[in-house]
Write a protein that holds these residues in place. Structure first.
Motif, PDB file in Angstrom:
ATOM      1  N   ALA A 126       4.056 -36.461 -38.805  1.00  0.00           N
ATOM      2  CA  ALA A 126       4.404 -37.890 -38.828  1.00  0.00           C
ATOM      3  C   ALA A 126       3.712 -38.630 -37.698  1.00  0.00           C
ATOM      4  O   ALA A 126       3.196 -39.748 -37.881  1.00  0.00           O
ATOM      5  CB  ALA A 126       5.921 -38.057 -38.734  1.00  0.00           C
ATOM      6  N   LEU A 127       3.693 -38.028 -36.512  1.00  0.00           N
ATOM      7  CA  LEU A 127       3.013 -38.646 -35.363  1.00  0.00           C
ATOM      8  C   LEU A 127       1.521 -38.785 -35.626  1.00  0.00           C
ATOM      9  O   LEU A 127       0.913 -39.809 -35.296  1.00  0.00           O
ATOM     10  CB  LEU A 127       3.262 -37.794 -34.118  1.00  0.00           C
ATOM     11  CG  LEU A 127       2.588 -38.246 -32.821  1.00  0.00           C
ATOM     12  CD1 LEU A 127       3.056 -39.640 -32.423  1.00  0.00           C
ATOM     13  CD2 LEU A 127       2.870 -37.246 -31.698  1.00  0.00           C
ATOM     14  N   ALA A 151      12.956 -32.202 -31.456  1.00  0.00           N
ATOM     15  CA  ALA A 151      13.027 -30.957 -32.224  1.00  0.00           C
ATOM     16  C   ALA A 151      13.934 -29.929 -31.549  1.00  0.00           C
ATOM     17  O   ALA A 151      14.626 -29.163 -32.227  1.00  0.00           O
ATOM     18  CB  ALA A 151      11.627 -30.387 -32.404  1.00  0.00           C
ATOM     19  N   ASP A 152      13.948 -29.924 -30.214  1.00  0.00           N
ATOM     20  CA  ASP A 152      14.793 -28.968 -29.491  1.00  0.00           C
ATOM     21  C   ASP A 152      16.268 -29.347 -29.556  1.00  0.00           C
ATOM     22  O   ASP A 152      17.144 -28.478 -29.671  1.00  0.00           O
ATOM     23  CB  ASP A 152      14.350 -28.877 -28.025  1.00  0.00           C
ATOM     24  CG  ASP A 152      12.988 -28.202 -27.873  1.00  0.00           C
ATOM     25  OD1 ASP A 152      12.582 -27.512 -28.828  1.00  0.00           O
ATOM     26  OD2 ASP A 152      12.362 -28.373 -26.821  1.00  0.00           O
ATOM     27  N   MET A 187       4.159 -39.485 -26.566  1.00  0.00           N
ATOM     28  CA  MET A 187       5.103 -39.068 -27.602  1.00  0.00           C
ATOM     29  C   MET A 187       5.222 -37.555 -27.742  1.00  0.00           C
ATOM     30  O   MET A 187       6.193 -37.067 -28.327  1.00  0.00           O
ATOM     31  CB  MET A 187       4.687 -39.669 -28.951  1.00  0.00           C
ATOM     32  CG  MET A 187       4.996 -41.146 -29.093  1.00  0.00           C
ATOM     33  SD  MET A 187       6.764 -41.499 -29.019  1.00  0.00           S
ATOM     34  CE  MET A 187       7.337 -40.693 -30.513  1.00  0.00           C
ATOM     35  N   ILE A 188       4.261 -36.803 -27.210  1.00  0.00           N
ATOM     36  CA  ILE A 188       4.298 -35.337 -27.328  1.00  0.00           C
ATOM     37  C   ILE A 188       5.616 -34.772 -26.800  1.00  0.00           C
ATOM     38  O   ILE A 188       6.309 -34.025 -27.510  1.00  0.00           O
ATOM     39  CB  ILE A 188       3.079 -34.699 -26.626  1.00  0.00           C
ATOM     40  CG1 ILE A 188       1.786 -34.975 -27.403  1.00  0.00           C
ATOM     41  CG2 ILE A 188       3.281 -33.204 -26.439  1.00  0.00           C
ATOM     42  CD1 ILE A 188       1.714 -34.356 -28.779  1.00  0.00           C
ATOM     43  N   PRO A 189       6.017 -35.073 -25.555  1.00  0.00           N
ATOM     44  CA  PRO A 189       7.301 -34.527 -25.082  1.00  0.00           C
ATOM     45  C   PRO A 189       8.503 -35.103 -25.802  1.00  0.00           C
ATOM     46  O   PRO A 189       9.524 -34.427 -25.952  1.00  0.00           O
ATOM     47  CB  PRO A 189       7.313 -34.894 -23.593  1.00  0.00           C
ATOM     48  CG  PRO A 189       6.354 -36.021 -23.453  1.00  0.00           C
ATOM     49  CD  PRO A 189       5.315 -35.799 -24.485  1.00  0.00           C
ATOM     50  N   VAL A 190       8.417 -36.366 -26.278  1.00  0.00           N
ATOM     51  CA  VAL A 190       9.530 -36.972 -27.021  1.00  0.00           C
ATOM     52  C   VAL A 190       9.787 -36.198 -28.312  1.00  0.00           C
ATOM     53  O   VAL A 190      10.935 -35.875 -28.651  1.00  0.00           O
ATOM     54  CB  VAL A 190       9.230 -38.459 -27.332  1.00  0.00           C
ATOM     55  CG1 VAL A 190      10.318 -39.054 -28.228  1.00  0.00           C
ATOM     56  CG2 VAL A 190       9.119 -39.259 -26.035  1.00  0.00           C
ATOM     57  N   VAL A 191       8.705 -35.881 -29.033  1.00  0.00           N
ATOM     58  CA  VAL A 191       8.830 -35.110 -30.273  1.00  0.00           C
ATOM     59  C   VAL A 191       9.383 -33.717 -29.984  1.00  0.00           C
ATOM     60  O   VAL A 191      10.238 -33.209 -30.716  1.00  0.00           O
ATOM     61  CB  VAL A 191       7.455 -35.025 -30.977  1.00  0.00           C
ATOM     62  CG1 VAL A 191       7.480 -33.993 -32.095  1.00  0.00           C
ATOM     63  CG2 VAL A 191       7.061 -36.386 -31.532  1.00  0.00           C
TER      64      VAL A 191
END
Length: 598
Positions: free
Chosen positions: A534-535, A520-521, A512-516
């Motif tokens: 939230a994560l 945001a980008d 999920m790190i790159p998804v978040v």
């Protein structure tokens, strides 16, 4: 005697020196390309032509119409690159020069190597034309070092997400019915997942070295080291001694005893990690219940639920928080204290304590705690091996101190635990290491973790976690701008909690790190830090949902089983799922009030 005191003094000096070295010696993780071998540099300008002649990609370059291609990139760290620098992988027609597919892989990490994989299916307009791969850097000023592998997958790979989901369902079904030990279920499940990966890859399989890298060795090393330390402490009488003091403090009330144990565990888990806390607290609890003649399982389950809650409060309390804190420059230790800790200790922890007391209300009220002769208990359960306690206690105290100082030295806690364990054995049991390994280490728990890590990693390679994260991102992007933040917070928390309840939360968080970051980008309405909180709430609190949701749950169940009290999947499911739902709901409401409605 004098000899024992000299040994204890030597151990003290060794551990003091070790603590100073750990906290002052600046080290970094070696991220050189020795594991995968260097391939080349992503070029900063267009790279037309055959990539093999340009010497930055060697591999399969004859992709055909309708084939599914899996790209695996290892992107080396680069401190000079922009925070969102990434590589662009292009599949280009060799004769026509036309770009047939584009995949962005990144962003680059400033400190550690990033492993990325992407599966694409390209319908080429000229099936007879050979295709090659070009790789470009998004940062015009910096060349990004990478390794890249590309493989053609079989048609079964088109259904990889379904296959991964079915395998996970089968594994959970076998764990639920308990036909065979859950360690064997995890191992056979990982083998089944690897078999399907083998089939999807057209007969190419991972080396045993690569499969071993799928395991979270930091977690396994921490467990192994702390099991040895706790095992040595257990031969001193210290756990029974602590149990007697807790019983005296409870003043004859089962409810007060549960509150004392639960709050102690939650607070300790916030500043240690929750696995270490349960390795220390669970033996005390079992000895205490043995003195009372009661079943320890309600206490153990309540403690581990509160341990997962307490571990959510700080960056070092739970592995998902460590992953989040080290992946985003905007997140640090103080950020967790300011944003997460108030919700945990002011709102969620008190409610969870009350909920645990309510769930086990009949157990705690069905009988009265018998009147105990405290003086007799003190005589019955003394410290019976003081020399061993001086050595093992000194080492344990320093190990815990170094854990507390993690934000200062940033060293892997596994190294600290392993060093402490072997120093202890060197002084307490130097001629019978086999006895310590046989009696102190819960090998079935370690093997279960190993199998589970490989299973989840294999399912991640099949795209299961990526599909979950991708669906989440796609849905948020379609929502109106004014409600995107509220929807994103709610979805990230609940999806993370539900997935983390059934899958290990470590690989899920990493996925999920790159998804978040992408969310945001792409969307100006979403703040990266808010999504990170939230994560964290979802991944950590979701670990309470089932027995397999968090490492601390499995460790506690293993300790309990070895003492003759089996905690089954169903034993844990009702209280765990109740606590998860209530705590996640409170966290969701807290975030909406603080970051959206306020």
């Amino acid at each position: 005697d004098k000899c024992d005191k000299i040994k204890a003094a030597i151990v003290f000096f060794i551990m003091l020196t070790f603590t100073v070295v750990v906290c002052t010696w600046h080290t970094h993780i070696n991220e050189e390309s020795h594991i995968y071998g260097p391939v080349g540099l992503a070029c900063v300008t267009d790279c037309p032509g055959n990539t093999e002649t340009r010497d930055f990609f060697h591999g399969h370059n004859h992709f055909e119409h309708g084939e599914k291609i899996k790209l695996i990139m290892n992107l080396d760290p680069n401190a000079e690159a922009e925070h969102d620098a990434h590589t662009t992988v292009e599949i280009v027609g060799e004769e026509s020069g036309r770009v047939k597919a584009v995949v962005e892989m990144g962003p680059v990490n400033h400190e550690g190597r990033v492993v990325l994989d992407e599966s694409i299916k390209v319908d080429f307009d000229d099936p007879e034309e050979h295709h090659v791969i070009n790789v470009n850097s998004s940062d015009p000023n910096v060349e990004l070092s990478f390794t890249l592998a590309a493989e053609v997958q079989t048609p079964l790979a088109n259904y990889s997400v379904v296959v991964a989901a079915v395998i996970m369902i089968i594994v959970y079904a076998f764990i639920l019915v308990e036909v065979i030990h859950r360690t064997l279920v995890a191992i056979f499940g990982s083998m089944l997942a690897l078999l399907f990966l083998f089939i999807m890859s057209g007969g190419y399989t991972e080396s045993i070295k690569q499969i071993m890298l799928s395991m979270e060795w930091s977690t396994l090393g921490l467990l192994f080291g702390m099991m040895l330390l706790v095992g040595e402490l257990s031969h001193t009488g210290i756990f029974e001694w602590c149990a007697v003091r807790l019983l005296m403090a409870s003043r004859g009330s089962f409810n007060l005893l549960m509150v004392l144990l639960g709050v102690l565990t939650a607070v300790a888990s916030a500043f240690l990690d929750n696995v270490t806390t349960m390795l220390l607290v669970a033996p005390v609890t079992i000895d205490m219940c043995s003195i009372l003649g009661v079943d320890p399982r309600p206490y153990l389950i309540g403690e581990v639920l509160l341990s997962n809650v307490g571990g959510t409060a700080t960056l070092i309390g739970d592995p998902p928080n460590i992953i989040i804190g080290t992946s985003y420059d905007e997140i640090d230790f103080v950020g967790f204290i300011v944003n997460i800790l108030p919700a945990i200790f002011i709102l969620i922890l008190p409610v969870t304590v009350v909920l645990v007391l309510w769930i086990y209300r009949y157990y705690f009220s069905s009988s009265k705690m018998r009147v105990l002769d405290t003086e007799e208990l003190k005589r019955t359960y003394p410290i019976y091996d003081e020399p061993r306690l001086m050595i093992a206690g000194t080492v344990t105290a320093f190990v815990i101190l170094i854990f507390f100082l993690h934000s200062v030295h940033h060293k892997d806690t596994a190294w600290i635990a392993l060093f402490g364990a072997f120093i202890t054995i060197s002084f307490t049991n130097p001629h019978d290491v086999q006895d310590a390994l046989r009696n102190h280490v819960e090998w079935d728990t370690l093997l279960f973790f190993a199998g589970l890590f490989v299973l989840v990693e294999a399912c991640a390679h099949m795209g299961l976690l990526e599909a979950i994260g991708g669906a989440l991102a796609s849905y948020i992007e379609t929502q109106p701008e004014e409600s995107q933040l509220a929807i994103a917070i709610t979805l990230v928390i609940w999806v993370s909690a539900i997935v983390s309840a059934f899958l290990d939360n470590i690989p899920y968080t990493a996925t999920m790190i790159p998804v978040v970051q992408i969310l945001a980008d792409k969307l100006d309405t979403l703040d990266l830090s808010t999504l990170a909180w939230a994560l964290s709430f979802g991944a950590c609190l979701g670990g309470n949902g089932t027995l397999l949701g968090a490492s601390a749950n499995i460790v506690t169940a293993g300790i309990s089983k070895n003492k003759g009290f089996d905690i089954s999947f169903l034993n844990f499911f009702y209280p765990g799922m109740m606590v998860m739902i209530v705590s996640v709901a409170i966290a969701n409401l807290y975030m909406l009030v603080r970051y959206v409605w306020a």
